[in-house]
Every structure is written in C-alpha cells, then in structure tokens.
Design a protein around this motif. Structure first.
Motif, PDB file in Angstrom:
ATOM      1  N   PHE A   1       9.498 -85.433 -59.091  1.00 53.33           N
ATOM      2  CA  PHE A   1      10.062 -84.140 -58.698  1.00 53.33           C
ATOM      3  C   PHE A   1       9.037 -83.283 -57.957  1.00 53.33           C
ATOM      4  O   PHE A   1       9.416 -82.437 -57.142  1.00 53.33           O
ATOM      5  CB  PHE A   1      10.611 -83.400 -59.918  1.00 53.33           C
ATOM      6  CG  PHE A   1      11.994 -83.833 -60.315  1.00 53.33           C
ATOM      7  CD1 PHE A   1      13.089 -83.461 -59.559  1.00 53.33           C
ATOM      8  CD2 PHE A   1      12.200 -84.627 -61.421  1.00 53.33           C
ATOM      9  CE1 PHE A   1      14.371 -83.856 -59.901  1.00 53.33           C
ATOM     10  CE2 PHE A   1      13.476 -85.040 -61.775  1.00 53.33           C
ATOM     11  CZ  PHE A   1      14.557 -84.660 -61.014  1.00 53.33           C
TER      12      PHE A   1
ATOM     13  N   ILE B   1      17.941 -80.435 -59.728  1.00 53.37           N
ATOM     14  CA  ILE B   1      16.896 -79.651 -60.402  1.00 53.37           C
ATOM     15  C   ILE B   1      17.487 -78.387 -61.013  1.00 53.37           C
ATOM     16  O   ILE B   1      17.194 -78.029 -62.157  1.00 53.37           O
ATOM     17  CB  ILE B   1      15.782 -79.299 -59.401  1.00 53.37           C
ATOM     18  CG1 ILE B   1      14.999 -80.561 -59.013  1.00 53.37           C
ATOM     19  CG2 ILE B   1      14.824 -78.264 -59.995  1.00 53.37           C
ATOM     20  CD1 ILE B   1      14.174 -80.388 -57.762  1.00 53.37           C
ATOM     21  N   VAL B   2      18.321 -77.709 -60.249  1.00 50.87           N
ATOM     22  CA  VAL B   2      18.956 -76.481 -60.750  1.00 50.87           C
ATOM     23  C   VAL B   2      19.847 -76.797 -61.935  1.00 50.87           C
ATOM     24  O   VAL B   2      19.853 -76.072 -62.952  1.00 50.87           O
ATOM     25  CB  VAL B   2      19.760 -75.807 -59.619  1.00 50.87           C
ATOM     26  CG1 VAL B   2      20.542 -74.616 -60.166  1.00 50.87           C
ATOM     27  CG2 VAL B   2      18.834 -75.360 -58.490  1.00 50.87           C
TER      28      VAL B   2
ATOM     29  N   ALA C   1      17.684 -77.557 -65.005  1.00 45.17           N
ATOM     30  CA  ALA C   1      17.021 -76.365 -65.522  1.00 45.17           C
ATOM     31  C   ALA C   1      17.993 -75.431 -66.242  1.00 45.17           C
ATOM     32  O   ALA C   1      17.636 -74.822 -67.260  1.00 45.17           O
ATOM     33  CB  ALA C   1      16.332 -75.618 -64.383  1.00 45.17           C
TER      34      ALA C   1
ATOM     35  N   THR D   1      19.023 -77.029 -70.676  1.00 45.59           N
ATOM     36  CA  THR D   1      18.040 -76.323 -71.491  1.00 45.59           C
ATOM     37  C   THR D   1      18.747 -75.847 -72.748  1.00 45.59           C
ATOM     38  O   THR D   1      19.506 -74.880 -72.721  1.00 45.59           O
ATOM     39  CB  THR D   1      17.442 -75.127 -70.726  1.00 45.59           C
ATOM     40  OG1 THR D   1      16.768 -75.608 -69.558  1.00 45.59           O
ATOM     41  CG2 THR D   1      16.456 -74.370 -71.603  1.00 45.59           C
TER      42      THR D   1
ATOM     43  N   VAL E   1      12.692 -75.938 -71.463  1.00 41.92           N
ATOM     44  CA  VAL E   1      13.129 -76.312 -70.124  1.00 41.92           C
ATOM     45  C   VAL E   1      12.616 -77.714 -69.853  1.00 41.92           C
ATOM     46  O   VAL E   1      11.490 -78.059 -70.229  1.00 41.92           O
ATOM     47  CB  VAL E   1      12.581 -75.326 -69.064  1.00 41.92           C
ATOM     48  CG1 VAL E   1      12.969 -75.766 -67.653  1.00 41.92           C
ATOM     49  CG2 VAL E   1      13.089 -73.922 -69.351  1.00 41.92           C
ATOM     50  N   HIS E   2      13.435 -78.546 -69.207  1.00 37.90           N
ATOM     51  CA  HIS E   2      12.994 -79.918 -68.985  1.00 37.90           C
ATOM     52  C   HIS E   2      11.710 -79.927 -68.173  1.00 37.90           C
ATOM     53  O   HIS E   2      11.582 -79.230 -67.162  1.00 37.90           O
ATOM     54  CB  HIS E   2      14.069 -80.738 -68.280  1.00 37.90           C
ATOM     55  CG  HIS E   2      13.835 -82.207 -68.392  1.00 37.90           C
ATOM     56  ND1 HIS E   2      13.176 -82.936 -67.445  1.00 37.90           N
ATOM     57  CD2 HIS E   2      14.139 -83.075 -69.390  1.00 37.90           C
ATOM     58  CE1 HIS E   2      13.093 -84.205 -67.830  1.00 37.90           C
ATOM     59  NE2 HIS E   2      13.676 -84.317 -69.006  1.00 37.90           N
TER      60      HIS E   2
ATOM     61  N   THR F   1      10.305 -81.795 -66.071  1.00 40.08           N
ATOM     62  CA  THR F   1      10.269 -82.157 -64.655  1.00 40.08           C
ATOM     63  C   THR F   1      10.380 -80.937 -63.748  1.00 40.08           C
ATOM     64  O   THR F   1       9.944 -80.982 -62.589  1.00 40.08           O
ATOM     65  CB  THR F   1      11.414 -83.137 -64.330  1.00 40.08           C
ATOM     66  OG1 THR F   1      12.654 -82.576 -64.769  1.00 40.08           O
ATOM     67  CG2 THR F   1      11.199 -84.471 -65.009  1.00 40.08           C
ATOM     68  N   VAL F   2      10.955 -79.859 -64.270  1.00 33.56           N
ATOM     69  CA  VAL F   2      11.066 -78.631 -63.477  1.00 33.56           C
ATOM     70  C   VAL F   2       9.686 -78.103 -63.121  1.00 33.56           C
ATOM     71  O   VAL F   2       9.496 -77.492 -62.061  1.00 33.56           O
ATOM     72  CB  VAL F   2      11.887 -77.571 -64.246  1.00 33.56           C
ATOM     73  CG1 VAL F   2      11.919 -76.248 -63.493  1.00 33.56           C
ATOM     74  CG2 VAL F   2      13.311 -78.079 -64.492  1.00 33.56           C
TER      75      VAL F   2
ATOM     76  N   VAL G   1       8.514 -79.311 -59.753  1.00 36.03           N
ATOM     77  CA  VAL G   1       9.105 -78.600 -58.609  1.00 36.03           C
ATOM     78  C   VAL G   1       8.441 -77.244 -58.418  1.00 36.03           C
ATOM     79  O   VAL G   1       8.120 -76.850 -57.288  1.00 36.03           O
ATOM     80  CB  VAL G   1      10.624 -78.434 -58.814  1.00 36.03           C
ATOM     81  CG1 VAL G   1      11.248 -77.740 -57.613  1.00 36.03           C
ATOM     82  CG2 VAL G   1      11.272 -79.781 -59.044  1.00 36.03           C
TER      83      VAL G   1
END
Length: 437
Positions: free
Chosen positions: A87, A183-184, A187, A191, A239-240, A242-243, A246
C-alpha cells in the motif's frame, strides 16, 4: 484549443515520458503477477496435501515483541505488515499519477475514475442483493470490489506480445484508483474499535517522516524507524495497519526541487518507488498469497458446497459479472455523455476484455475477506475459494475475448513502433495533435 472542449481519447497513448515510466512499472507488476499466481498454487497444493498441518502451523507461528502487542502469527504479519509495503507503493503511484502523471489533467482522469467507480459499485450491489437478509454475510460486500493489477497484467502477458500499451496503462490507472477506494473502505468500514490516543500518537512519527522527506532525506536509518513506529501505532489504534503505508506515501514529494520528474531526476517518490516496487511485487505480495490462499477444499464435493454458498455466489458474480458490467457501462456512459471517444484502431471489444480483466480480484479481495469474516472461519474459507474461482473465471473469459483482437494489436504495435527519423521516439509521439498530447 480550449481545454473545456478538448476531446478525451479513451485508451489514448498519453505522453511518451509517462508511457516509458509506466512500461517499467508494468514489467515489474507482470513478473510479480506470475510470482503471485505461483505462490497461490503452492499454497493450495500445500493446504490440501498430507502436509496440511504444517501449513497451518507455519501460518499460525507467532513472532515479534509481546510487549508492543506485536507478537503476531505469520499470517497476520503478512496481511498487516507486508501489505503495508504494497500500500505504500500504491500510495506513491497514486500521488504521482495525480500530481505529475497524465491524470493531473481532469479530462484524462475522468475516464479511469468513472470506470473504477463503476467497477466498485456494481459488484458491491450484486453481492448485497445475493446476501440480503444475512447481516453477517453482508460484512463481505466489499470483497468483489478490488482489482489485482499484478495478476491482471500477468494474464495480459500470457495473452500475447502485441497488446497495445494503452490498454495496460489504462488498466494500471484503473487499479490505482481502485486501490484508493479500497483503502478508504478498509479504513472506514473495517475499523471495529478505534483507540484515539495511539492514532493521535501516530501523527508524531508521521509528521517527522514528512519533514524529512520534504527535505529530500533518503537515509534509511532515519526513515525506516519512523515508518515502523507510525505503522505500530496505527496497528494499535484499531485502524488496519496497511493504512499507515498510504499515509506515509502521501507525505513523500513527487516533484524534484526544480522541474518535473524525469529519467535523470525522478523525484523522491520515484526513487522510493524504484527501490520498493520489486520488494512489494516480488516478495511482500507473493508471501501474503502463500500464507492466505491455502484453504482446504475437501475434494469436488467440498468445492461445490463452498461455491454454492450465498457468500461465494455473491463474490463470484460480483467479480465476473459486476466488474465487467460496471467498468464497461461506466466507460460507455462517459463516452456517450462527454466529448470522450475511443482511440482509433481500438474497438469496444477491447474495452469488454479489459473490463473482464478488472474482475481478477486477489490480493486486496483476500485481505478484505479476512477482515470481514476473520481468518480461518468457514465463511472466510468460502470467500477465499470464491475469490480464487472468480478470478480464474474472469481471467479465462478475458483471455478468450482479447485473443480475438490479437491481430489488430499487432498492426497497432507495428504502427506505433515506426521511427523513421531514428531519434529514439516513435513517430506517433511526435505528431502535434491534441488527443496525443
């Protein structure tokens, strides 16, 4: 010509510099797609072999410091840690496309954005309709919305050598926008419990990272600890993780201090992308596939049972039908109600094949499947099998459709390769035409 009246060419060539940059990306992603496919096959064979217990033992093996809540199974490290690299690279590419790429022009950005939106909305709608009335199953509505660019480009590489680069470039751009949407979704939707203090604390190393990269710092021993601290705090916040990749990518400047990115000075984002894309495509994503795609099928009867579940039906239909119709319909509507037109030499059959390729959802789809139903659950297994089956079906259908256009691709490739003045740039890029620029 007034930009407001300029015609948009769907699958147009774009600029020569942008095409050269994307060609390098596409080569790496194609190789990565082959590794991804190989890892998935190995995982399936391993998980359905007499050594299946060892596969589960490897995936469940825990490593990491317990004091930081990071004593995690290898499967979680792959999903939360290795995919953060994926990401991060996706974030760099996304920012570069909209800051310095061809998509900084709204007229060029509207088509892939519309196609990506259509390719997200319709699969989600199909999945929701199939699983309406089951709140637990509805958590997986986002699984069929993702497109795996590496897997899709690997299929394109197998289909033929004379594919127009415009199709590859458009597919890459569509997948980049698709990643942003994913991604959005991750997130916001996935969550479950938000801890504000760790999330606020993550802003400190993130800001320090941003200050250093804005000063064009490339020193790993400064940047890597800050990036890891940011990732750790985001992971702890709920929050995951991977965010975090980004967010870190968005702080990296795209343009050099003077001028636009080029081969001599690609900018810091280009530098990081050049260094990390091979790591992402060649290691992070294949290892994630190896530790995620291994599900016990249980023979033909088990496969039939898994694929007949509403969750699997929704995912498969979303990938094969929803992605195809969504991407194709959105592109047709843009062409119908705007000044956009299909590039000369291409047909709507090409768009159909490309839309089918968008139905190859793998990496992000598997990740969302785990987030939706939890790793190792029966529903998660059904989702994984459906993602694999839907992706293979979409790949086969796309290959059949695009194969019919192979001869036309060859003629287009020969025309684009013509360089009568031997200046190293195909003559087609020297034409002073609005739709080429």
């Amino acid at each position: 010509m007034d930009p407001s009246t300029r015609k948009v060419v769907i699958f147009g060539r774009g600029s020569w510099s942008e095409r050269r940059r994307l060609a390098d990306i596409l080569r790496l992603e194609t190789v990565g797609g082959a590794l991804l496919l190989a890892a998935a096959v190995v995982a399936l064979i391993w998980a359905n072999s007499p050594w299946a217990a060892s596969y589960e033992a490897v995936r469940a093996y825990e490593v990491g410091p317990a004091g930081l809540h990071l004593h995690l199974p290898l499967g979680v490290w792959a999903a939360d840690g290795l995919l953060a690299i994926f990401f991060f690279v996706a974030g760099l590419e996304l920012k570069r496309e909209f800051v310095a790429g061809d998509l900084r022009e709204p007229s060029r950005a509207v088509v892939p954005i519309a196609a990506a939106a259509g390719g997200v909305l319709l699969p989600a709608l199909i999945y929701t309709m199939v699983n309406r009335g089951d709140p637990a199953a509805l958590r997986g509505w986002a699984i069929p919305t993702a497109t795996d660019i590496a897997f899709a480009l690997a299929v394109l590489a197998v289909v033929g050598r004379n594919l127009p680069s415009a199709l590859r470039t458009f597919l890459l751009t569509l997948a980049v926008v698709d990643d942003l949407i994913a991604i959005v979704i991750i997130a916001i939707v996935y969550t479950q419990q938000l801890l504000v203090l760790p999330l606020l604390a993550a802003l400190v190393p993130l800001a320090l990272f941003g200050v250093l990269v804005q000063r064009r710092c490339r020193t790993p021993w400064l940047l890597v600890p800050l990036a890891f601290t940011t990732w750790t705090l985001v992971h702890s916040s709920g929050v995951h993780a991977t965010v975090a990749g980004v967010l870190l990518a968005f702080t990296v400047p795209v343009r050099p201090r003077n001028g636009e990115p080029d081969a001599d000075d690609p900018g810091l984002a280009g530098h990081f992308e050049h260094r990390l894309r091979p790591v992402s495509a060649g290691f992070a994503v294949p290892v994630f596939a190896l530790l995620t795609a291994g599900v016990t099928i249980g023979g033909l009867s088990g496969l039939t049972t898994a694929l007949s579940s509403p969750v699997a039906v929704g995912i498969t239909a979303g990938l094969v039908l929803g992605k195809t119709i969504g991407v194709l319909l959105a592109t047709v509507l843009v062409a119908r109600f705007t000044a956009a037109r299909l590039d000369e030499g291409l047909a709507w059959t090409d768009v159909l094949g490309l839309a089918m390729l968008a139905g190859i959802g793998f990496t992000v789809s598997l990740l969302i499947g785990e987030l939706s139903f939890g790793p190792g659950t029966e529903t998660a297994t059904q989702a994984t099998i459906a993602v694999l089956a839907g992706s293979v079906c979409a790949a086969v259908l796309a290959a059949v459709v695009l194969r019919f256009r192979d001869r036309a691709y060859r003629r287009i490739a020969e025309a684009e390769a013509a360089d009568a003045d031997h200046d190293g740039i195909p003559d087609v890029y020297a034409v002073r035409d609005d739709h080429v620029r």
